[in-house]
Design an enzyme around this catalytic site. Structure first.
Site, PDB file in Angstrom:
ATOM      1  N   GLY A 277      29.594 107.344  63.849  1.00  0.00           N
ATOM      2  CA  GLY A 277      29.661 107.924  62.510  1.00  0.00           C
ATOM      3  C   GLY A 277      29.795 106.813  61.490  1.00  0.00           C
ATOM      4  N   ARG A 315      41.148 108.414  52.094  1.00  0.00           N
ATOM      5  CA  ARG A 315      41.520 107.453  53.139  1.00  0.00           C
ATOM      6  C   ARG A 315      42.734 106.584  52.778  1.00  0.00           C
ATOM      7  NH1 ARG A 315      38.891 103.772  54.808  1.00  0.00           N
ATOM      8  NH2 ARG A 315      39.350 103.993  57.000  1.00  0.00           N
ATOM      9  N   CYS A 345      48.848 113.850  40.570  1.00  0.00           N
ATOM     10  CA  CYS A 345      50.317 113.778  40.468  1.00  0.00           C
ATOM     11  C   CYS A 345      50.963 113.677  41.836  1.00  0.00           C
ATOM     12  CB  CYS A 345      50.852 115.016  39.758  1.00  0.00           C
ATOM     13  SG  CYS A 345      49.910 115.427  38.325  1.00  0.00           S
TER      14      CYS A 345
END
Ligand SMILES: Cc1ncc(COP(=O)(O)O)c(C=O)c1O
Length: 415
Positions: A277, A315, A345
């Protein structure tokens, strides 16, 4: 090389010859940019390493399943690995036939298994004896036979981030490799099942060949023993996992990985399957974003606030992942050190801490590199932030392959 080609044009950074400022002017920020050339190059390097030895590259859709990216890989000859029935449907919509689709996943529902059997997928990568049992009964209900590969867990440390390591006994994936021979004997006894392969995937973002090849050898040794017992296997599936150079330094060359796997599998004569991938699409993707605020007070850290955050690229928040972050146009002056953060936030909405970069101002364009895998696919609409558009850069031109989500798109589910 398999990386996106960055160059400096009059208006700042260009990708494969296209100034990214032009894209920002046309489509706004944040947005994902993909280099078709980088994807083609990575795929070709891996695939051609096998020459005419029987093999198939099953692109792992989980990395990025935007239709146009999947179609691009299909055009190169790729097959696919789907991790949910949703991804199986994406593959079908992109024109793959069931014989090109592998179905993997640690917790497949009965509905998903029944659908996979009725579609006649190339193989279902099975995770447990219980799943085999359910699959057998569902296949018999359909008067069918399910083709299965058993996912074995070789207890090998991928030496990757713990959240993306899957090949240790302590991980939830597969069956212990030493239990596999007996499970294959059981498969042989079931009339609803046909054993077609051994499957192994020990994790993702693995940066040295050694653990990958140790896992490959373990899978091959098992396959050889099973063939000797008369199990009519067709393939060994080596999974994915090849890492990329997020820091821009060195990484495994897909061609080198392919050659090493070929050397391992060749003596068996079995078809080699791969499920890459990240290595195919990761370096091809760039997140283009704009600075919306710069904050600094005496004695405190400096913050650069972007219009992209964990909603666009999860990520860093999820794994503490490192990405190179660069201004599109480099200003003169002494470098600064700052935290580069998103607008959400949550304190974890931070792309980088204490990062050195050229001086910047509000309104400047910034790129976050190597986001083609596990980037857009993990996006969310938290804070009712719309999913960003995705753009494919190909042959010196760019086009939108997914438009920016609108609030109406989002709310359609609630009507
Ligand atoms: C079963 C399986 N195959 C393939 C992949 C693709 O891995 P990568 O993107 O590291 O190549 C994954 C992702 O972790 C996976 O879970």
């Amino acid at each position: 090389m398999s990386a996106t080609s960055f160059s400096t044009a009059a208006g700042g950074l260009a990708i494969d010859g296209v100034p990214v400022a032009d894209i920002a002017a046309g489509i706004g920020t944040p947005c994902y940019l993909y280099s078709a050339a980088a994807i083609r190059d990575a795929y070709t390097r891996l695939d051609s390493a096998f020459g005419d030895y029987p093999h198939a590259v099953h692109y792992a859709l989980k990395a990025n399943s935007t239709l146009e990216i999947v179609r691009l890989l299909k055009g190169l000859g790729s097959s696919v690995d789907a991790n949910s029935i949703g991804e199986v449907d994406i593959a079908l919509r992109c024109g793959f036939h069931p014989g090109q689709i592998m179905f993997t996943g640690v917790g497949k529902s009965a509905g998903e298994l029944a659908r996979a059997i009725s579609l006649g997928l190339k193989a279902i990568n099975v995770e447990s004896p219980g799943e085999l049992d359910r699959l057998d009964r569902l296949a018999l209900d359909q008067r069918s036979v399910a083709r299965v590969a058993l996912r074995v867990n070789p207890d090998i440390d991928a030496r990757s981030h713990p959240h993306i390591s899957t090949g240790l006994k302590t991980n939830k994936f597969g069956v212990p490799i030493e239990a596999a021979p007996e499970i294959f004997r059981e498969i042989q006894r079931r009339t609803g099942l046909e054993a077609v392969g051994v499957h192994s995937h020990i994790g993702s973002q693995i940066t040295t060949l050694e653990p990958l090849l140790r896992a490959a050898s373990a899978a091959v040794d098992l396959a050889v023993a099973l063939l000797a017992e008369g199990v009519p296997l067709r393939h060994v599936d080596f999974g994915g996992g090849v890492g990329i150079a997020y820091d821009g330094k060195s990484a495994i060359d897909p061609a080198e990985y392919g050659r090493a796997i070929l050397d391992t599998v060749r003596p068996t004569g079995l078809t080699a399957l791969l499920e890459p991938g990240r290595v195919l699409v990761g370096p091809a993707g760039t997140l283009l974003t704009r600075i919306v605020d710069v904050k600094q007070f005496a004695g405190a850290r400096q913050f650069i606030v972007l219009d992209a955050g964990m909603t666009e690229l999860m990520r860093p928040a999820l794994y503490g992942a490192f990405h190179r972050i660069e201004p599109v146009r480099v200003r003169e002056g002494a470098p600064i050190v700052a935290d580069i953060v998103g607008p959400v936030c949550e304190s974890t909405d931070t792309f980088a801490r204490d990062r050195e970069l050229a001086p910047v101002e509000v309104g400047d364009l910034i790129v976050v590199r190597d986001v083609g895998a596990y980037g857009a696919v993990m996006g969310s609409t938290y804070l009712r932030r719309p999913l960003p558009p995705e753009i494919l850069i190909d042959g010196g031109a760019w086009r939108v392959i997914r438009r920016r989500q609108t609030l109406d798109d989002m709310l359609r589910l609630e009507e």
